[in-house]
Write a protein that holds these residues in place. Structure first.
Motif, PDB file in Angstrom:
ATOM      1  N   LEU A  18       0.833  -1.196   0.000  1.00 27.10           N
ATOM      2  CA  LEU A  18       0.000   0.000   0.000  1.00 27.10           C
ATOM      3  C   LEU A  18       0.878   1.260   0.000  1.00 27.10           C
ATOM      4  N   GLU A  19       1.944   1.230   0.768  1.00 27.60           N
ATOM      5  CA  GLU A  19       2.837   2.385   0.818  1.00 27.60           C
ATOM      6  C   GLU A  19       3.478   2.649  -0.552  1.00 27.60           C
ATOM      7  N   ARG A  20       3.866   1.592  -1.265  1.00 30.01           N
ATOM      8  CA  ARG A  20       4.442   1.753  -2.613  1.00 30.01           C
ATOM      9  C   ARG A  20       3.411   2.352  -3.571  1.00 30.01           C
ATOM     10  N   ARG A  21       2.169   1.848  -3.513  1.00 29.01           N
ATOM     11  CA  ARG A  21       1.131   2.374  -4.396  1.00 29.01           C
ATOM     12  C   ARG A  21       0.819   3.834  -4.087  1.00 29.01           C
ATOM     13  N   MET A  22       0.801   4.192  -2.827  1.00 34.81           N
ATOM     14  CA  MET A  22       0.517   5.577  -2.455  1.00 34.81           C
ATOM     15  C   MET A  22       1.659   6.501  -2.883  1.00 34.81           C
ATOM     16  N   ASP A  23       2.884   6.047  -2.731  1.00 35.48           N
ATOM     17  CA  ASP A  23       4.038   6.860  -3.138  1.00 35.48           C
ATOM     18  C   ASP A  23       4.058   7.092  -4.644  1.00 35.48           C
ATOM     19  N   ALA A  24       3.490   6.169  -5.412  1.00 36.36           N
ATOM     20  CA  ALA A  24       3.507   6.274  -6.873  1.00 36.36           C
ATOM     21  C   ALA A  24       2.386   7.169  -7.405  1.00 36.36           C
ATOM     22  N   MET A  25       1.454   7.573  -6.546  1.00 36.21           N
ATOM     23  CA  MET A  25       0.314   8.381  -6.999  1.00 36.21           C
ATOM     24  C   MET A  25       0.734   9.821  -7.275  1.00 36.21           C
ATOM     25  N   THR A  26       0.146  10.371  -8.324  1.00 37.57           N
ATOM     26  CA  THR A  26       0.374  11.777  -8.640  1.00 37.57           C
ATOM     27  C   THR A  26      -0.557  12.633  -7.774  1.00 37.57           C
ATOM     28  N   PRO A  27      -0.266  13.929  -7.625  1.00 34.82           N
ATOM     29  CA  PRO A  27      -1.184  14.789  -6.873  1.00 34.82           C
ATOM     30  C   PRO A  27      -2.597  14.788  -7.460  1.00 34.82           C
ATOM     31  N   GLU A  28      -2.701  14.692  -8.789  1.00 33.84           N
ATOM     32  CA  GLU A  28      -4.018  14.658  -9.427  1.00 33.84           C
ATOM     33  C   GLU A  28      -4.781  13.395  -9.035  1.00 33.84           C
ATOM     34  N   GLU A  29      -4.081  12.259  -8.979  1.00 31.99           N
ATOM     35  CA  GLU A  29      -4.736  11.004  -8.569  1.00 31.99           C
ATOM     36  C   GLU A  29      -5.166  11.065  -7.101  1.00 31.99           C
ATOM     37  N   ILE A  30      -4.340  11.661  -6.273  1.00 34.54           N
ATOM     38  CA  ILE A  30      -4.697  11.805  -4.856  1.00 34.54           C
ATOM     39  C   ILE A  30      -5.955  12.661  -4.721  1.00 34.54           C
ATOM     40  N   GLU A  31      -5.982  13.771  -5.451  1.00 40.97           N
ATOM     41  CA  GLU A  31      -7.144  14.664  -5.422  1.00 40.97           C
ATOM     42  C   GLU A  31      -8.401  13.950  -5.909  1.00 40.97           C
ATOM     43  N   GLN A  32      -8.284  13.208  -6.995  1.00 40.60           N
ATOM     44  CA  GLN A  32      -9.442  12.502  -7.546  1.00 40.60           C
ATOM     45  C   GLN A  32      -9.936  11.426  -6.590  1.00 40.60           C
ATOM     46  N   ASN A  33      -9.027  10.699  -5.952  1.00 35.72           N
ATOM     47  CA  ASN A  33      -9.435   9.691  -4.969  1.00 35.72           C
ATOM     48  C   ASN A  33     -10.185  10.336  -3.812  1.00 35.72           C
ATOM     49  N   ALA A  34      -9.711  11.498  -3.369  1.00 36.52           N
ATOM     50  CA  ALA A  34     -10.396  12.201  -2.286  1.00 36.52           C
ATOM     51  C   ALA A  34     -11.793  12.632  -2.723  1.00 36.52           C
ATOM     52  N   LEU A  35     -11.901  13.159  -3.949  1.00 36.74           N
ATOM     53  CA  LEU A  35     -13.210  13.595  -4.446  1.00 36.74           C
ATOM     54  C   LEU A  35     -14.172  12.424  -4.642  1.00 36.74           C
ATOM     55  N   ASP A  36     -13.652  11.248  -4.961  1.00 37.61           N
ATOM     56  CA  ASP A  36     -14.483  10.068  -5.211  1.00 37.61           C
ATOM     57  C   ASP A  36     -14.924   9.364  -3.928  1.00 37.61           C
ATOM     58  N   ASP A  37     -14.386   9.752  -2.784  1.00 38.40           N
ATOM     59  CA  ASP A  37     -14.702   9.083  -1.520  1.00 38.40           C
ATOM     60  C   ASP A  37     -16.083   9.523  -1.045  1.00 38.40           C
ATOM     61  N   PRO A  38     -17.091   8.638  -1.101  1.00 39.23           N
ATOM     62  CA  PRO A  38     -18.452   9.032  -0.707  1.00 39.23           C
ATOM     63  C   PRO A  38     -18.583   9.306   0.792  1.00 39.23           C
ATOM     64  N   ASP A  39     -17.655   8.791   1.593  1.00 35.41           N
ATOM     65  CA  ASP A  39     -17.729   8.997   3.035  1.00 35.41           C
ATOM     66  C   ASP A  39     -17.094  10.313   3.475  1.00 35.41           C
ATOM     67  N   ASN A  40     -16.448  11.018   2.555  1.00 33.68           N
ATOM     68  CA  ASN A  40     -15.752  12.247   2.921  1.00 33.68           C
ATOM     69  C   ASN A  40     -15.814  13.254   1.780  1.00 33.68           C
ATOM     70  N   PRO A  41     -17.024  13.769   1.487  1.00 37.07           N
ATOM     71  CA  PRO A  41     -17.137  14.723   0.376  1.00 37.07           C
ATOM     72  C   PRO A  41     -16.426  16.029   0.715  1.00 37.07           C
ATOM     73  N   PRO A  42     -15.984  16.767  -0.296  1.00 39.45           N
ATOM     74  CA  PRO A  42     -15.326  18.045  -0.027  1.00 39.45           C
ATOM     75  C   PRO A  42     -16.301  19.041   0.606  1.00 39.45           C
ATOM     76  N   SER A  43     -15.764  19.920   1.420  1.00 42.26           N
ATOM     77  CA  SER A  43     -16.593  20.928   2.083  1.00 42.26           C
ATOM     78  C   SER A  43     -17.042  21.986   1.080  1.00 42.26           C
ATOM     79  N   THR A  44     -18.250  22.480   1.296  1.00 37.27           N
ATOM     80  CA  THR A  44     -18.752  23.585   0.482  1.00 37.27           C
ATOM     81  C   THR A  44     -18.196  24.902   1.039  1.00 37.27           C
ATOM     82  N   GLU A  45     -18.336  25.979   0.279  1.00 36.72           N
ATOM     83  CA  GLU A  45     -17.899  27.294   0.759  1.00 36.72           C
ATOM     84  C   GLU A  45     -18.650  27.672   2.032  1.00 36.72           C
TER      85      GLU A  45
END
Length: 116
Positions: A18-45
């Motif tokens: 898991l650590e190897r896979r996370m280290d290989a992720m680009t910032p864009e992939e990290i951002e997209q994974n965060a946005l795709d997480d239904p349990d933790n949607p981004p905050s609104t303004e």
């Protein structure tokens, strides 16, 4: 499921794969994974604004070394409203924010006014 507090200075180790896979992720992939997480949607303004206002009130209260009930009683604020604001559940109105500003800048004057 058991719960236990995590020590931020002594986190449990990640699985090496898991650590190897996370280290290989680009910032864009990290951002997209965060946005795709239904349990933790981004905050609104609006949610962010409520959080900023709540933090301001909490920091003022803590600078006075007062608990929520003590602060609410001293400054004649409804305790439930204070809790809702500090926890970001509601946005304080302009009158409340003005009152907080006066307490921040002229605490002694507020204390004298409320004592009479």
């Amino acid at each position: 499921m058991g719960r236990f507090p995590l020590d931020p200075n002594n986190l449990p180790p990640l699985d090496p794969d898991l650590e190897r896979r996370m280290d290989a992720m680009t910032p864009e992939e990290i951002e997209q994974n965060a946005l795709d997480d239904p349990d933790n949607p981004p905050s609104t303004e609006e949610e962010l604004d409520r959080g900023v206002a709540g933090r301001r009130v909490r920091l003022l209260r803590q600078s006075l070394n007062l608990s929520q009930p003590q602060f609410a009683e001293r400054y004649r604020i409804n305790l439930g409203r204070l809790r809702d604001i500090e926890q970001g559940r509601t946005m304080p109105d302009s009158a409340f924010l003005a009152y907080i500003t006066v307490i921040e800048q002229e605490r002694e004057a507020v204390d004298r006014a409320l004592a009479s």
